[in-house]
Design an enzyme around this catalytic site. Structure first.
Site, PDB file in Angstrom:
ATOM      1  N   GLU A  87       0.873  -1.178   0.000  1.00 32.74           N
ATOM      2  CA  GLU A  87       0.000   0.000   0.000  1.00 32.74           C
ATOM      3  C   GLU A  87       0.903   1.220   0.000  1.00 32.74           C
ATOM      4  OE1 GLU A  87      -3.067  -0.273  -0.446  1.00 32.74           O
ATOM      5  OE2 GLU A  87      -3.565  -2.307   0.201  1.00 32.74           O
TER       6      GLU A  87
ATOM      7  N   CYS B 101      -3.102   8.320   3.064  1.00 30.78           N
ATOM      8  CA  CYS B 101      -2.830   7.801   1.729  1.00 30.78           C
ATOM      9  C   CYS B 101      -3.998   8.069   0.791  1.00 30.78           C
ATOM     10  CB  CYS B 101      -2.520   6.304   1.776  1.00 30.78           C
ATOM     11  SG  CYS B 101      -3.775   5.333   2.630  1.00 30.78           S
TER      12      CYS B 101
END
Length: 503
Positions: free
Chosen positions: A259, A293
């Site tokens: 990720e 994110c």
């Protein structure tokens, strides 16, 4: 209450006494807080030898844990979720101290942990394979799923507890053990979480060392990348970090759940409900001081709505309460460090050099101590320059305009990252086109909500430079297990597949 005292009190309630733990000497890192910029106290740190030892302990725990029935494994995760609920305020205190999240976001992160535990408990009775028809008479064809081994979880500072729990709750019910390499910026939160899980394991009679915490630098973490006893590495961080991690794990044929970067955008169409769009955009762009994110970093708005949208976002930005995350009413806390502030200022200077115009924000706000507090910046850009195609981990929102829907999608997809995306529209055709194969190329695609705020029930992750990994819900659990295809011959004959005759 002083922040160091607040952190110590929360740690103690979670069963951790870190100051006493470092009296014996050895490697340490200094816990610090972005709220005031001050250092708090030393925390034990690991070197490469200690990480290798942690892998060995976790591997031994796995050899026992893999034979425990999955619903029994779920009972451990259930108890862990209960302890998280009991200590929700304590853990939120630590997230607030170490990351600078406002209270509702810090509490929300811990609630996310409780939610994934609930999900994993149900999953522990649903680790299902398939039964398929065999072409051979008297044969049964099926697949089964089995525990895979030690799972390395490398987490980032911005979600110091939740992302670990996404991986760990699933890994545990799947029959694995975990070595957690926590961020050096958030050692207190990770120690508290690990202590609660260890308590749950002891109460449930589970093996010790199902989760082993290591806090250290990249060099210390190297064994997690190279040791064959770690078949799965789940890493959250920058694209640069992913570029270093991936080749090393792939070289030994390990499995990766990455990720990485997210340069997320929203398309705002002529038919958009701007009341809805402004609320969704502001939270996604300014929440957590732009350090998610899934933070929105680009708005691609139809030229007919651009002036109104920019004006309305600028008005909201100007009155956003920026300040102490523990103070009531604050919506934007501090950046994590001075280097984050420098990166933001460098990006704003580069935007101006590229012909961009700062509409509002970007300046440092004098709040308390040496913390780096900034007003979220809104920047109009003439084009999607190289700067806009990079992710700056700070609250900068670039505004681009478009004429045709095809142009909007091309701008949206024209960056290396592919995590989260959204469109604001009341035109069903546009919404469906954005969701289609030739629409958004991201792993998360939203309609009439922002890019932040994913639920645990869906698989979380992205494409392209984001890494392609999936965590949390849906069938993400399969990333933590190995699949076996089984053929059972219950006849007295031995027919071969495809009609092969070897007689």
């Amino acid at each position: 209450m002083e922040l160091a005292e607040r952190a110590r009190a929360a740690l103690k309630r979670c069963g951790v006494d870190l100051p006493a733990a470092v009296l014996s000497g050895g490697r340490t890192v200094l816990a610090r807080t972005p709220v005031t910029g001050e250092e708090l106290f030393p925390v034990p740190a690991a070197d490469a030898a200690a990480v290798t030892d942690a892998i060995g302990k976790a591997h031994e725990a796995f050899l026992t844990w893999r034979t425990v029935p999955a619903p029994v494994r779920g009972a451990l995760v259930k108890r862990f979720g209960e302890l998280l609920t009991e200590h929700k305020a304590d853990l939120a205190d630590l997230v607030g101290v170490e990351v600078g999240k406002i209270r509702s976001e810090a509490l929300g992160e811990i609630q996310e942990m409780v939610d994934i535990c609930d999900y994993a408990v149900g999953l522990s009775r649903q680790l299902q394979g398939r039964t398929m028809p065999s072409e051979r008479p008297g044969h049964r064809l099926m697949e089964t799923w089995h525990p895979i081994g030690v799972v390395a979880v490398i987490s980032a500072f911005n979600f110091p507890a939740a992302v670990w729990s996404w991986n760990t709750a699933l890994a545990l019910v799947c029959g694995n053990s975990v070595v957690w390499k926590a961020s050096e910026l958030t050692p207190l939160t990770s120690h508290a979480c690990s202590a609660l899980l260890a308590r749950a394991a002891a109460e449930c009679g589970a093996p010790e060392n199902l989760n082993v915490l290591v806090v250290g630098d990249a060099e210390a973490a190297a064994p997690l990348l190279d040791d064959r006893r770690v078949p799965v590495v789940s890493a959250t961080g920058s694209e640069r970090m992913g570029g270093e991690v991936a080749p090393r794990v792939a070289a030994r044929f390990g499995r990766l759940i990455l990720e990485l970067g997210g340069n997320n955008a929203a398309i705002v169409t002529p038919s958009a409900d701007l009341d809805l769009a402004v609320r969704g955009i502001v939270f996604a762009a300014a929440g957590t001081a732009g350090q998610r994110c899934t933070t929105m970093r680009r708005v691609i708005v139809h030229e007919s709505r651009a002036e109104e949208l920019v004006s309305r976002i600028a008005a909201v930005y100007a009155r956003l309460p920026v300040g102490d995350p523990f103070a009531e009413g604050t919506l934007v806390g501090p950046l994590i460090s001075a280097s984050a502030f420098t990166s933001m200022q460098d990006a704003l200077s580069a935007a101006a050099a590229d012909g961009g115009t700062v509409v509002t924000g970007g300046e440092r706000v004098d709040v308390v101590g040496d913390g780096y507090y900034v007003r979220p910046a809104l920047v109009r850009m003439p084009a999607q320059t190289a700067l806009v195609q990079r992710e700056t981990f700070a609250p900068i929102l670039y505004v681009l305009t478009y004429n045709t829907f095809e142009e909007a999608v091309a701008l949206h997809n024209g960056v290396p990252q592919g995590l989260s995306s959204s469109i604001f529209t009341t035109d069903q055709r546009e919404a469906e086109q954005f969701l289609a194969a030739d629409g958004s190329d991201c792993g998360i695609v939203n309609v009439n909500i922002g890019t932040s705020g994913a639920e645990i029930g869906g698989a979380f992750g992205g494409e392209k430079n984001t890494g392609g990994g999936r965590e949390s819900g849906s069938d993400a659990w399969r990333g933590y297990m190995r699949r076996a295809t089984n053929t059972v011959n219950y006849s007295r004959e031995l027919p071969l597949a495809q009609g092969v005759n070897f007689g």
